[in-house]
Write an enzyme that holds these catalytic residues in place. Structure first.
Site, mmCIF file in Angstrom:
data_model
loop_
_atom_site.group_PDB
_atom_site.id
_atom_site.type_symbol
_atom_site.label_atom_id
_atom_site.label_comp_id
_atom_site.label_asym_id
_atom_site.label_seq_id
_atom_site.Cartn_x
_atom_site.Cartn_y
_atom_site.Cartn_z
ATOM 1 N N TYR A 171 -2.303 -3.461 7.505
ATOM 2 C CA TYR A 171 -1.121 -3.495 6.357
ATOM 3 C C TYR A 171 0.070 -4.834 6.624
ATOM 4 C CZ TYR A 171 3.057 -2.255 3.524
ATOM 5 O OH TYR A 171 3.934 -2.503 2.707
ATOM 6 N N THR A 188 9.329 6.265 -1.134
ATOM 7 C CA THR A 188 8.338 6.316 -2.683
ATOM 8 C C THR A 188 7.186 7.201 -2.461
ATOM 9 O OG1 THR A 188 7.375 4.266 -1.956
ATOM 10 C CG2 THR A 188 9.274 4.171 -3.282
ATOM 11 N N GLY A 236 12.371 -3.060 4.040
ATOM 12 C CA GLY A 236 12.033 -1.941 5.074
ATOM 13 C C GLY A 236 11.574 -0.883 4.395
ATOM 14 N N ARG A 242 -3.363 2.203 -12.436
ATOM 15 C CA ARG A 242 -4.716 3.015 -12.708
ATOM 16 C C ARG A 242 -4.366 4.220 -13.409
ATOM 17 N NH1 ARG A 242 -6.244 2.758 -6.528
ATOM 18 N NH2 ARG A 242 -4.224 3.617 -6.561
ATOM 19 N N ALA A 271 3.416 0.013 -12.111
ATOM 20 C CA ALA A 271 4.430 0.500 -12.872
ATOM 21 C C ALA A 271 4.591 2.063 -12.737
ATOM 22 C CB ALA A 271 4.406 -0.236 -13.905
ATOM 23 N N ASP A 291 -6.972 -1.392 -12.400
ATOM 24 C CA ASP A 291 -7.263 -1.602 -10.972
ATOM 25 C C ASP A 291 -7.342 -3.235 -10.533
ATOM 26 O OD1 ASP A 291 -8.240 -1.487 -8.297
ATOM 27 O OD2 ASP A 291 -9.448 0.041 -8.708
#
Ligand code: NDP
Ligand code: 8X3
Length: 255
Positions: A156, A191, A187, A37, A13, A63
């Site tokens: 990934y 960020t 997609g 974290r 968040a 974590d």
């Protein structure tokens, strides 16, 4: 569904999509458990939500890769915060973009530990309560990378294929308990994602979005909010959301 006083647990968040989810769910009157974290960011966000919407929040320094810490943090939630209504499994990252034969093993481990094992640890702690109460919504952040494997995306993409499989596993195994599971597959979203992927190289990160209008964290939060607010008998299992200029993981119309 009315979200007033519902408890929403958001992992990751402190930035991006998770942070935007916190904003939207707060505005709708939900109570929020915020985990990440970087706790100072969570504390700042909680203060801002309290001031603007009167939101009740509970911040956890977490974590998700730490199996024992996840279990303890969820078991130690104060009584008033234990009955989680909505879990948003958002914490995740990509690290590096290298060929299979050249990639860094530490990057691989970090992605598997965060995106797959972290999601498993959190879900395994939260789901039993939802099943016992016969109520709950789990929203998992998959990716278009969970549908396609693009060059140099190897691990990934594999972790997001795993998220897709685990979302199916969750709704199949909890069938009959009124649990809703949604796999959200965006997609490109602008960020901190690319900056994290390229280990802090801001210039390289910015070049990912050059010449196209990417999705925003808010765009994804709005879809998550839509899923969470359907009537209890309605589940959106898979949603793929793309920038209009992106036709596949590798086909982008750049201007
Ligand atoms: P950001 O980098 O902006 O945010 C990632 C969030 O995850 C941060 O809050 C970070 O918090 C948290 N996080 C990372 N590792 C851990 C960890 N070990 N424990 C707890 N929290 C952690 O990225 P996005 O908002 O874009 O990404 C959110 C999710 O969306 C990810 O699962 C990502 O794979 C997925 N996604 C993103 C897309 C994109 O193009 N951006 C597209 C498709 C899916 P902190 O560092 O403070 O712990
Ligand atoms: C992030 C989207 O295309 O960079 O999950 O893999 S992509």
């Amino acid at each position: 569904m009315n979200l007033h006083n519902q408890i929403v647990f958001i992992t990751g968040a402190s930035a991006g999509i998770g942070r935007e989810c916190a904003e939207l769910f707060a505005e709708a009157g939900a109570r929020l458990i915020l985990a990440a974290r970087r706790t100072e960011r969570l504390t700042e966000l909680a203060a801002s939500l309290k001031e603007r919407f009167g939101t009740a929040t509970h911040c956890i320094s977490l974590d998700v890769r730490d199996r024992a810490a996840v279990k303890t943090a969820i078991e130690a939630l104060p009584a008033a915060w234990q009955e989680i209504d909505i879990l948003i499994n958002n914490a995740g990252l990509s690290r590096g973009m290298d060929t299979f034969q050249e990639a860094n093993l530490d990057d691989w481990e970090e992605m598997i530990d965060t995106n797959v094992k972290g999601l498993l640890y959190v879900s395994r702690s939260v789901l039993p309560g939802m099943v016992a109460r016969k109520r709950g919504t789990v929203i998992n952040l998959g990716s278009v990378a969970g549908r396609e494997v693009y060059p140099k995306g190897n691990v990934y993409c594999a972790t997001k294929h795993a998220v897709r499989a685990l979302s199916q596993a969750m709704y199949r195994d909890t069938n009959g308990s009124n649990i809703r599971v949604c796999n959200i597959e965006p997609g490109m979203v602008e960020t901190e994602f690319s900056e994290v992927r390229f280990h802090g190289d801001k210039e390289r990160a910015q070049s990912v979005y050059k010449g196209i209008t990417p999705l925003s964290g808010r765009d994804i939060a709005e879809v998550i909010f839509f899923c969470a607010t359907r009537p209890p008998h309605v589940t959106l299992h898979d949603i793929q959301i793309m920038p209009t200029a992106q036709a596949s993981t590798t086909l982008m119309h750049r201007q």
